[in-house]
Motif scaffolding. Structure first.
Motif, PDB file in Angstrom:
ATOM      1  N   LEU A   1      35.663 112.410  72.502  1.00 50.38           N
ATOM      2  CA  LEU A   1      36.112 113.318  71.283  1.00 50.38           C
ATOM      3  C   LEU A   1      35.712 114.719  71.479  1.00 50.38           C
ATOM      4  CD1 LEU A   1      37.244 113.607  68.495  1.00 50.38           C
ATOM      5  CD2 LEU A   1      35.106 113.173  67.622  1.00 50.38           C
ATOM      6  N   TRP A   2      34.349 115.059  72.052  1.00 44.48           N
ATOM      7  CA  TRP A   2      33.946 116.217  72.327  1.00 44.48           C
ATOM      8  C   TRP A   2      34.977 116.855  73.479  1.00 44.48           C
ATOM      9  CZ3 TRP A   2      27.946 116.713  72.899  1.00 44.48           C
ATOM     10  CH2 TRP A   2      27.407 116.307  71.811  1.00 44.48           C
ATOM     11  N   GLU A   3      35.449 116.080  74.458  1.00 46.25           N
ATOM     12  CA  GLU A   3      36.079 116.548  75.572  1.00 46.25           C
ATOM     13  C   GLU A   3      37.368 116.953  75.023  1.00 46.25           C
ATOM     14  OE1 GLU A   3      35.729 114.711  79.672  1.00 46.25           O
ATOM     15  OE2 GLU A   3      37.853 114.270  79.046  1.00 46.25           O
ATOM     16  N   TRP A   4      37.911 116.206  74.145  1.00 48.77           N
ATOM     17  CA  TRP A   4      39.477 116.404  73.635  1.00 48.77           C
ATOM     18  C   TRP A   4      39.340 117.486  72.756  1.00 48.77           C
ATOM     19  CZ3 TRP A   4      41.556 116.495  68.633  1.00 48.77           C
ATOM     20  CH2 TRP A   4      42.871 116.602  68.606  1.00 48.77           C
ATOM     21  N   ILE A   5      38.474 117.922  71.917  1.00 51.27           N
ATOM     22  CA  ILE A   5      38.521 118.808  71.237  1.00 51.27           C
ATOM     23  C   ILE A   5      38.309 120.081  71.744  1.00 51.27           C
ATOM     24  CG2 ILE A   5      37.061 120.219  69.522  1.00 51.27           C
ATOM     25  CD1 ILE A   5      36.535 117.719  67.676  1.00 51.27           C
ATOM     26  N   GLY A   6      37.369 120.050  72.825  1.00 52.01           N
ATOM     27  CA  GLY A   6      36.997 121.342  73.803  1.00 52.01           C
ATOM     28  C   GLY A   6      38.640 121.835  74.529  1.00 52.01           C
TER      29      GLY A   6
ATOM     30  N   CYS B   1      38.028 125.474  73.731  1.00 45.73           N
ATOM     31  CA  CYS B   1      36.616 126.128  73.488  1.00 45.73           C
ATOM     32  C   CYS B   1      35.912 125.074  74.532  1.00 45.73           C
ATOM     33  CB  CYS B   1      35.996 125.816  72.187  1.00 45.73           C
ATOM     34  SG  CYS B   1      35.986 124.176  71.512  1.00 45.73           S
ATOM     35  N   SER B   2      34.529 125.275  74.750  1.00 45.59           N
ATOM     36  CA  SER B   2      33.874 124.543  75.857  1.00 45.59           C
ATOM     37  C   SER B   2      33.088 123.361  75.114  1.00 45.59           C
ATOM     38  CB  SER B   2      32.508 125.411  76.085  1.00 45.59           C
ATOM     39  OG  SER B   2      31.551 125.465  75.163  1.00 45.59           O
ATOM     40  N   GLU B   3      32.983 122.290  75.771  1.00 44.70           N
ATOM     41  CA  GLU B   3      32.202 121.078  74.954  1.00 44.70           C
ATOM     42  C   GLU B   3      31.068 121.555  74.504  1.00 44.70           C
ATOM     43  OE1 GLU B   3      32.589 117.497  77.575  1.00 44.70           O
ATOM     44  OE2 GLU B   3      33.877 118.692  78.808  1.00 44.70           O
ATOM     45  N   GLY B   4      30.313 122.416  74.958  1.00 51.01           N
ATOM     46  CA  GLY B   4      28.999 122.699  74.528  1.00 51.01           C
ATOM     47  C   GLY B   4      29.043 123.494  73.085  1.00 51.01           C
ATOM     48  N   GLU B   5      30.234 124.234  72.643  1.00 48.54           N
ATOM     49  CA  GLU B   5      30.540 124.454  71.381  1.00 48.54           C
ATOM     50  C   GLU B   5      30.743 123.647  70.667  1.00 48.54           C
ATOM     51  OE1 GLU B   5      32.809 129.143  71.445  1.00 48.54           O
ATOM     52  OE2 GLU B   5      33.535 127.469  73.287  1.00 48.54           O
ATOM     53  N   VAL B   6      31.509 122.608  71.184  1.00 50.58           N
ATOM     54  CA  VAL B   6      31.482 121.190  70.063  1.00 50.58           C
ATOM     55  C   VAL B   6      30.304 120.440  69.750  1.00 50.58           C
ATOM     56  CG1 VAL B   6      32.886 118.964  69.832  1.00 50.58           C
ATOM     57  CG2 VAL B   6      34.053 120.856  71.475  1.00 50.58           C
ATOM     58  N   MET B   7      29.605 120.422  71.081  1.00 43.08           N
ATOM     59  CA  MET B   7      28.102 119.981  70.942  1.00 43.08           C
ATOM     60  C   MET B   7      27.402 120.501  69.697  1.00 43.08           C
ATOM     61  SD  MET B   7      25.189 119.716  73.472  1.00 43.08           S
ATOM     62  CE  MET B   7      23.242 119.414  72.944  1.00 43.08           C
ATOM     63  N   ALA B   8      27.390 121.964  69.647  1.00 41.24           N
ATOM     64  CA  ALA B   8      26.470 122.703  68.718  1.00 41.24           C
ATOM     65  C   ALA B   8      27.157 122.452  67.224  1.00 41.24           C
ATOM     66  CB  ALA B   8      26.778 124.315  68.962  1.00 41.24           C
ATOM     67  N   ALA B   9      28.662 122.006  67.097  1.00 46.85           N
ATOM     68  CA  ALA B   9      28.981 121.705  65.883  1.00 46.85           C
ATOM     69  C   ALA B   9      28.699 120.513  65.255  1.00 46.85           C
ATOM     70  CB  ALA B   9      30.549 122.083  65.708  1.00 46.85           C
ATOM     71  N   ALA B  10      28.856 119.363  66.379  1.00 49.12           N
ATOM     72  CA  ALA B  10      28.569 118.013  66.176  1.00 49.12           C
ATOM     73  C   ALA B  10      27.288 117.564  65.706  1.00 49.12           C
ATOM     74  CB  ALA B  10      29.172 117.269  67.555  1.00 49.12           C
ATOM     75  N   LEU B  11      26.142 118.092  66.700  1.00 48.24           N
ATOM     76  CA  LEU B  11      24.924 117.297  66.521  1.00 48.24           C
ATOM     77  C   LEU B  11      24.094 118.111  65.249  1.00 48.24           C
ATOM     78  CD1 LEU B  11      23.372 117.028  70.078  1.00 48.24           C
ATOM     79  CD2 LEU B  11      24.568 115.327  68.580  1.00 48.24           C
ATOM     80  N   PRO B  12      23.420 117.363  64.563  1.00 52.78           N
ATOM     81  CA  PRO B  12      22.484 117.804  63.521  1.00 52.78           C
ATOM     82  C   PRO B  12      21.345 118.791  64.372  1.00 52.78           C
ATOM     83  CG  PRO B  12      22.686 115.530  63.332  1.00 52.78           C
ATOM     84  CD  PRO B  12      23.103 115.933  64.532  1.00 52.78           C
TER      85      PRO B  12
ATOM     86  N   PRO C   1      34.043 125.206  67.646  1.00 52.84           N
ATOM     87  CA  PRO C   1      35.378 124.847  67.907  1.00 52.84           C
ATOM     88  C   PRO C   1      36.261 125.022  66.538  1.00 52.84           C
ATOM     89  CG  PRO C   1      34.072 122.683  67.514  1.00 52.84           C
ATOM     90  CD  PRO C   1      33.015 124.203  67.507  1.00 52.84           C
ATOM     91  N   ARG C   2      37.493 125.375  66.527  1.00 53.88           N
ATOM     92  CA  ARG C   2      38.334 125.808  65.369  1.00 53.88           C
ATOM     93  C   ARG C   2      39.164 124.523  65.294  1.00 53.88           C
ATOM     94  NH1 ARG C   2      37.082 130.451  67.911  1.00 53.88           N
ATOM     95  NH2 ARG C   2      36.280 131.737  66.562  1.00 53.88           N
ATOM     96  N   TYR C   3      38.570 123.491  65.086  1.00 52.40           N
ATOM     97  CA  TYR C   3      39.052 122.256  65.014  1.00 52.40           C
ATOM     98  C   TYR C   3      39.789 121.686  63.881  1.00 52.40           C
ATOM     99  CZ  TYR C   3      34.866 120.175  63.023  1.00 52.40           C
ATOM    100  OH  TYR C   3      33.843 119.949  62.113  1.00 52.40           O
TER     101      TYR C   3
END
Ligand code: ZN
Ligand code: ZN
Length: 820
Positions: free
Chosen positions: A84-89, A94-105, A419-421
């Motif tokens: 999912l992170w990869e797909w959103i990125g 955006c980068s998977e790192g930005e997705v990670m920042a939004a995804a994890l508590p 990510p502007r998802y």
């Protein structure tokens, strides 16, 4: 004898162009796992907790540094979440790192910039801490806050991250998130009556015969207002009681000392531990049953089904029955709602049916609670999660269904930062990884989703009648062209609306009034020369707020003293043009002096519980008129509302955006839907000067189909979504020429292959925000997956080239895919 070197591709929570690779030292090789966090150094000495995406033996073309530590024995996320992170990125550029920042508590994200905050609730008993933990705990107790660099000094060792991880798990400290408000205190003091006064007899003798109380008149008064409050509200908090009764802290203490009232500190909002059982104690109506059967049938052959149910048709009951089916099969269910609609009203309803199987994932919850939910989803202990946008990132293991309620709601799309998802679209992809189903629901479906249903990509189920057979509200269009107030301004409450409100109040019914502007007056105009105060940093006019007695910029938040004389001509005569919710509230108080009136907008519901409290007051009939912005629209269910007023529909119909009609229809239909939800048909007054606007007709007829037909033709003709994919590029710089030039350069580069898809560059309506000038460029691409992906990559390359040029290094470029 030496085994091949093992490498790890690691995602770091940063906007990096790609993931980097570290080598796994021999010692850690047995323990390292995909999806678990490891500690790595990036650059010279910045440390991060990153997530291992892939383990492999292909040596990178540079000498990889070693991973320092392994933080998790078990993965925090699984393969599906990584995908999912990869797909959103990839999809949202955006980068998977930005997705990670939004995804994890926040507690899972550690870096050199992390600040740890001491958890006061932990107390000072450090007996459970080991040597290293104790050292850091002591320092935290002393300084309350520590930067990671400081922890490093305290420990003087390289095992900093594992120690911190344990301290967080033991709840000695929090990770502070700079961008968020600090969490509000979790505890609130509740006031309780000593249980021995629970029966009427002993209470009466206390009130009438107790000598000590008789002499303390103020205390007696306080006690009476407490009893009154308990009756109406059920529970009473200390601040509430003091506010309502006007009593002092000392008077309350007097009653507590006499052992009449008790104070109890309680967790507000804490996850309740309810019995783990499912109790469905209602039957569907025939119409709901048909919708349910239709959904069930269609989800056999299609992964996604859209439930189009008119307002107050009882969609939630249908969801609950559908959810039940999946839980009984042992599957997990995610129930998404727009953040603002996630109120205790909805939570209570769901908890009633799913008890301890349900968890809530909410931005109002603190980090410990979020981690708790995270882990329980991972172990499968939680079967249903009710949550806002970011709950699509939870580590489900056996997902069977995602419900996206109010699927048309634009707050499902994240605006800033990346990510502007879009959570609805992310949910559909996420579900596909589990072969799970998605149920979208709305009274006013988005044009995109309805199009997908019409073209057989999604199933479509219809729920066309209101619960209990109540008719949809009757809509009156009130022409405001010839109606002006005493001050020659737009009239706020027209005579027909006024008499309708009077009538409703007489019948003890409730009224909701909607205006999409907050504050007092959006324009203050000089009567002599027409000058209007503007923000220094943004190209927008300032709104006067009576509450603060200041001028506010709604774009950057800057607050200015009120203006008394014109900056252009010196005149001191101003007109307040147009009206916001504050001014409406004021006028209502004049017009209906006996009515109980409240306002609901982001100014009035700051703080954690204000929004819920207001809803509760209205629900319990302690308010007669509620005036508010979009907040009053979101999924609220009030039985006693008979009348709704839309005070200035022109402001909804005049946006320069291709979605203007869709938004206007959705808003008006949804606001109208608040009227007459039980027993009796409601009435809606729409005040508007542009009475011929077609959207008004569609709303009056409650005819989504007709609206859709006209809208889809326009979209097709002008090549807008769902017929194209839109990527909006925004260029920001403090110098206008630089922003312009950057946008021109990008347009020039794109012209070669994508010329016919370009719109702009052009200035947006508001072309300066926070002292940054803005330029926009729109790319409308045909729906050809390969072409779209190629174009996205090309844009990203061009952004990199742009940033390599000294002149444009500081231009901020934002790519927003499927912008709303
Ligand atoms: Zn002037
Ligand atoms: Zn501003």
């Amino acid at each position: 004898m030496s085994s091949p070197v093992l490498f790890a591709e690691v995602i770091i929570p940063l906007a990096l162009p790609k993931n980097y690779t570290w080598s796994v030292p021999e010692l850690l090789r047995e323990q390292v796992k995909v999806g678990a966090r490891v500690e790595v150094v990036l650059g010279k000495n910045k440390k991060y907790a990153g997530v291992v995406k892939r383990l492999h033996t292909e040596a990178p073309p540079f000498e990889a540094k070693d991973i320092l530590n392994i933080l998790d024995a078990e993965p925090v996320i699984f393969e599906q979440q990584l995908k999912l992170w990869e797909w959103i990125g990839r999809y949202y550029m955006c980068s998977e790192g930005e997705v990670m920042a939004a995804a994890l508590p926040a507690h899972f994200k550690l870096s050199s910039e992390t600040i740890l905050v001491y958890n006061e609730e932990f107390g000072e008993d450090f007996s459970t801490l080991d040597h290293d933990e104790y050292l850091v705990g002591e320092a935290l107790l002393l300084k309350k806050e520590l930067k990671l660099a400081e922890v490093q000094q305290v420990l003087d060792s390289h095992r900093v991250y594992p120690v911190i991880k344990r301290l967080i798990e033991k709840k000695v400290c929090f990770v502070w998130e700079a961008l968020k408000e600090t969490w509000s205190p979790k505890k609130e003091t509740f006031v309780l009556l000593n249980a021995k006064y629970d029966n009427e007899e002993s209470l009466a003798s206390l009130l009438n015969d107790d000598k000590k109380l008789q002499r303390a008149e103020k205390q007696l008064e306080l006690l009476l207002s407490y009893l009154h409050l308990v009756k109406t509200a059920g529970e009473v908090t200390k601040p509430e009681l003091l506010k309502k009764s006007g009593a002092s802290d000392a008077q309350l203490k007097g009653l507590v000392d006499k052992n009449i009232l008790w104070l109890e500190k309680r967790q507000v909002d804490r996850l309740q531990y309810l019995p783990r059982n499912i109790s469905i104690d209602f039957d569907l109506t025939p119409a709901q049953q048909r919708a349910f059967d239709s959904i069930t049938e269609q989800l056999v052959s299609k992964p996604v089904c859209l439930l189009h149910g008119v307002t107050a048709s009882g969609k939630t009951q249908v969801y609950i029955k559908v959810i039940e089916r999946y839980i009984r099969q042992g599957k997990q269910v995610l129930y998404l709602l727009p953040e603002i609609a996630l109120t205790s009203q909805v939570i209570r309803r769901l908890q009633k049916h799913f008890g301890g199987y349900i968890g809530i994932y909410h931005s109002k919850f603190n980090q410990n609670e979020r981690v708790e939910i995270w882990n329980k989803v991972k172990t499968g202990e939680l079967k249903v999660v009710l949550g806002a946008r970011s709950s699509i990132f939870l580590p489900f293991t056996d997902l069977g269904l995602i419900v996206v309620d109010e699927e048309h709601d634009t707050s499902y799309k994240q605006q800033d930062p990346a990510p502007r998802y879009h959570a609805r679209d992310g949910a559909i992809y996420y579900a596909s990884l589990f072969r799970a189903n998605v149920l979208l629901g709305s009274a006013t479906p988005s044009v995109e989703s309805y199009f997908n249903a019409q073209s057989q990509k999604y199933g479509l189920a219809i729920l066309g009648e209101r619960f209990g057979g109540v008719q949809l509200p009757a809509i009156d269009i009130v022409d405001t062209k010839k109606m002006y107030g005493a001050d020659k301004n737009k009239i706020i409450i027209t005579p027909p609306l006024k008499s309708a409100i009077d009538q409703s109040l007489e019948q003890n019914k409730q009224v909701i009034l909607f205006q999409n502007r907050r504050g007092y007056s959006p324009y203050q105009v000089c009567q002599v020369c027409g000058w209007i105060p503007h923000c220094k940093y943004c190209d927008v006019t300032l709104t006067f707020h009576k509450n603060t007695h200041k001028l506010h910029c709604h774009y950057c938040g800057t607050v200015y003293p009120p203006v008394h004389s014109c900056m252009a001509c010196g005149s001191d005569k101003f007109t307040q043009r147009n009206f916001g919710t504050e001014r409406i509230e004021e006028q209502l108080e004049e017009l209906f002096p006996k009515a109980r009136i409240a306002r609901m907008d982001i100014d009035s519901v700051r703080g954690k519980t204000a929004h819920d409290n207001l809803i509760q007051q209205f629900e319990q009939g302690r308010l007669d008129i509620l005036v508010g912005t979009q907040m009053v629209v979101k999924g609220l269910d009030f039985e006693n509302v008979i009348l709704v007023g839309i005070l200035d529909a022109d402001s909804l119909l005049s946006f320069a955006d291709f979605r203007v009609n869709e938004r206007a229809f959705q808003l008006m239909e949804q606001v109208s839907g608040r009227a007459g939800r039980k027993d009796k048909q409601g009435r809606v007054f729409i005040q508007v000067s542009n009475t011929q606007h077609p959207v008004l007709y569609f709303v009056q007829q409650h005819d989504y189909g007709l609206f859709y037909q006209q809208e889809i033709e326009g979209r097709k003709m002008f090549f807008y979504p769902p017929f194209s994919r839109v990527i909006q590029l925004t260029f920001k710089h403090k110098q206008k020429e630089v922003a312009d030039a950057a946008a021109q350069l990008m347009a020039f580069a794109l012209k070669i292959d994508y010329g016919k898809y370009l719109v702009g560059p052009a200035e947006p309506v508001v072309n300066r925000v926070r002292n940054q000038f803005l330029m926009e460029l729109l790319v409308k691409l045909p729906k050809d997956g390969e072409l779209i992906q190629r174009c996205k990559r090309y844009i990203q390359e061009q952004v990199a080239i742009l940033h390599n040029d000294k002149r444009f290094r500081s231009v901020v470029v934002i790519a927003d895919v499927d912008a709303v």
